[in-house]
Design a protein around this motif. Structure first.
Motif, mmCIF file in Angstrom:
data_model
loop_
_atom_site.group_PDB
_atom_site.id
_atom_site.type_symbol
_atom_site.label_atom_id
_atom_site.label_comp_id
_atom_site.label_asym_id
_atom_site.label_seq_id
_atom_site.Cartn_x
_atom_site.Cartn_y
_atom_site.Cartn_z
ATOM 1 N N LYS A 10 0.832 -1.200 0.000
ATOM 2 C CA LYS A 10 0.000 0.000 0.000
ATOM 3 C C LYS A 10 0.870 1.255 0.000
ATOM 4 C CE LYS A 10 -3.756 2.306 2.464
ATOM 5 N NZ LYS A 10 -3.311 3.605 2.069
ATOM 6 N N LYS A 11 1.941 1.241 0.796
ATOM 7 C CA LYS A 11 2.841 2.396 0.843
ATOM 8 C C LYS A 11 3.466 2.634 -0.529
ATOM 9 C CE LYS A 11 6.918 4.264 3.048
ATOM 10 N NZ LYS A 11 8.197 3.951 3.610
ATOM 11 N N ARG A 12 3.924 1.566 -1.165
ATOM 12 C CA ARG A 12 4.545 1.690 -2.493
ATOM 13 C C ARG A 12 3.535 2.197 -3.530
ATOM 14 N NH1 ARG A 12 9.159 -0.489 -5.101
ATOM 15 N NH2 ARG A 12 9.143 0.542 -7.111
ATOM 16 N N LEU A 13 2.332 1.664 -3.496
ATOM 17 C CA LEU A 13 1.293 2.122 -4.418
ATOM 18 C C LEU A 13 0.979 3.595 -4.208
ATOM 19 C CD1 LEU A 13 -1.157 -0.906 -4.253
ATOM 20 C CD2 LEU A 13 0.241 -0.211 -6.209
ATOM 21 N N GLU A 38 -5.034 7.279 -19.561
ATOM 22 C CA GLU A 38 -3.940 6.897 -18.666
ATOM 23 C C GLU A 38 -4.247 7.314 -17.223
ATOM 24 O OE1 GLU A 38 0.816 7.741 -18.056
ATOM 25 O OE2 GLU A 38 -0.133 8.381 -19.908
ATOM 26 N N ILE A 39 -4.807 8.487 -17.061
ATOM 27 C CA ILE A 39 -5.149 8.982 -15.720
ATOM 28 C C ILE A 39 -6.222 8.096 -15.094
ATOM 29 C CG2 ILE A 39 -6.147 10.924 -14.434
ATOM 30 C CD1 ILE A 39 -4.832 12.751 -16.629
ATOM 31 N N THR A 40 -7.226 7.746 -15.873
ATOM 32 C CA THR A 40 -8.293 6.870 -15.386
ATOM 33 C C THR A 40 -7.737 5.507 -14.994
ATOM 34 O OG1 THR A 40 -9.932 7.995 -16.742
ATOM 35 C CG2 THR A 40 -10.496 5.785 -15.987
ATOM 36 N N ALA A 41 -6.868 4.959 -15.831
ATOM 37 C CA ALA A 41 -6.267 3.657 -15.525
ATOM 38 C C ALA A 41 -5.459 3.721 -14.234
ATOM 39 C CB ALA A 41 -5.387 3.205 -16.684
ATOM 40 N N ALA A 42 -4.703 4.785 -14.045
ATOM 41 C CA ALA A 42 -3.903 4.933 -12.822
ATOM 42 C C ALA A 42 -4.806 5.008 -11.592
ATOM 43 C CB ALA A 42 -3.011 6.170 -12.913
ATOM 44 N N GLN A 43 -5.906 5.744 -11.708
ATOM 45 C CA GLN A 43 -6.840 5.849 -10.582
ATOM 46 C C GLN A 43 -7.430 4.483 -10.246
ATOM 47 O OE1 GLN A 43 -9.428 8.789 -12.311
ATOM 48 N NE2 GLN A 43 -8.573 10.440 -11.064
ATOM 49 N N GLU A 48 -7.734 -0.566 -6.943
ATOM 50 C CA GLU A 48 -8.051 -1.992 -7.021
ATOM 51 C C GLU A 48 -6.872 -2.941 -6.925
ATOM 52 O OE1 GLU A 48 -10.438 -2.617 -10.468
ATOM 53 O OE2 GLU A 48 -11.778 -0.972 -9.969
ATOM 54 N N LEU A 49 -5.652 -2.471 -7.048
ATOM 55 C CA LEU A 49 -4.511 -3.377 -7.128
ATOM 56 C C LEU A 49 -4.325 -4.207 -5.868
ATOM 57 C CD1 LEU A 49 -2.304 -4.431 -8.905
ATOM 58 C CD2 LEU A 49 -0.825 -2.612 -8.091
ATOM 59 N N LEU A 50 -4.569 -3.636 -4.733
ATOM 60 C CA LEU A 50 -4.409 -4.417 -3.504
ATOM 61 C C LEU A 50 -5.319 -5.645 -3.492
ATOM 62 C CD1 LEU A 50 -4.001 -1.790 -0.665
ATOM 63 C CD2 LEU A 50 -2.308 -3.395 -1.541
ATOM 64 N N ALA A 64 7.226 -6.753 -9.849
ATOM 65 C CA ALA A 64 5.833 -7.098 -10.134
ATOM 66 C C ALA A 64 4.913 -5.926 -9.832
ATOM 67 C CB ALA A 64 5.407 -8.325 -9.327
ATOM 68 N N VAL A 65 5.142 -5.263 -8.721
ATOM 69 C CA VAL A 65 4.312 -4.129 -8.344
ATOM 70 C C VAL A 65 4.506 -2.977 -9.331
ATOM 71 C CG1 VAL A 65 3.896 -2.390 -6.568
ATOM 72 C CG2 VAL A 65 4.284 -4.770 -5.921
ATOM 73 N N SER A 66 5.749 -2.657 -9.652
ATOM 74 C CA SER A 66 6.030 -1.569 -10.573
ATOM 75 C C SER A 66 5.448 -1.846 -11.948
ATOM 76 C CB SER A 66 7.544 -1.350 -10.706
ATOM 77 O OG SER A 66 8.077 -0.958 -9.482
ATOM 78 N N ARG A 67 5.543 -3.080 -12.399
ATOM 79 C CA ARG A 67 5.007 -3.454 -13.702
ATOM 80 C C ARG A 67 3.504 -3.225 -13.737
ATOM 81 N NH1 ARG A 67 7.590 -8.005 -13.883
ATOM 82 N NH2 ARG A 67 5.936 -9.239 -13.022
ATOM 83 N N LYS A 68 2.800 -3.584 -12.672
ATOM 84 C CA LYS A 68 1.359 -3.404 -12.641
ATOM 85 C C LYS A 68 0.973 -1.920 -12.572
ATOM 86 C CE LYS A 68 -0.039 -7.830 -10.895
ATOM 87 N NZ LYS A 68 -0.802 -8.564 -9.933
ATOM 88 N N ILE A 69 1.747 -1.148 -11.861
ATOM 89 C CA ILE A 69 1.428 0.273 -11.728
ATOM 90 C C ILE A 69 1.611 0.990 -13.054
ATOM 91 C CG2 ILE A 69 2.167 2.437 -10.649
ATOM 92 C CD1 ILE A 69 2.673 0.784 -8.124
ATOM 93 N N ARG A 70 2.667 0.642 -13.787
ATOM 94 C CA ARG A 70 2.937 1.311 -15.060
ATOM 95 C C ARG A 70 1.983 0.883 -16.153
ATOM 96 N NH1 ARG A 70 8.416 -0.540 -15.526
ATOM 97 N NH2 ARG A 70 9.030 -0.328 -13.404
ATOM 98 N N THR A 71 1.295 -0.214 -15.973
ATOM 99 C CA THR A 71 0.408 -0.730 -17.012
ATOM 100 C C THR A 71 -0.856 0.082 -17.112
ATOM 101 O OG1 THR A 71 1.231 -2.917 -16.474
ATOM 102 C CG2 THR A 71 -0.708 -2.790 -17.876
#
Length: 71
Positions: A10-13, A38-43, A48-50, A64-71
């Motif tokens: 959560k802290k990293r996200l 891109e903004i909508t996807a990031a939001q 939801e990623l957790l 793995a976390v960074s890859r999901k965040i950048r996607t």
């Protein structure tokens, strides 16, 4: 997922999302409109990623976390 791992994730996200939002500050209205998907996807990912992340993803480390965040 253990509480400690979930807190670290959560802290990293939150850090990555905050950095992304900060990067938008100097953008023009036209640039922001062009970046809307891109903004909508990031939001959505931030919210939801957790829930979507399981132990195996967390065990892979920051990649793995960074890859999901950048996607």
């Amino acid at each position: 997922m253990s509480g400690k791992l979930k807190d670290a994730l959560k802290k990293r996200l939150d850090e990555n999302y905050t950095a992304f939002i900060a990067s938008l500050q100097g953008k023009t209205a036209f640039e922001l409109i062009a970046m809307a998907p891109e903004i909508t996807a990031a939001q959505q990912l931030h919210e939801e990623l957790l829930d979507a992340c399981d132990e195996e993803d967390v065990a892979c480390g920051d990649r793995a976390v960074s890859r999901k965040i950048r996607t």
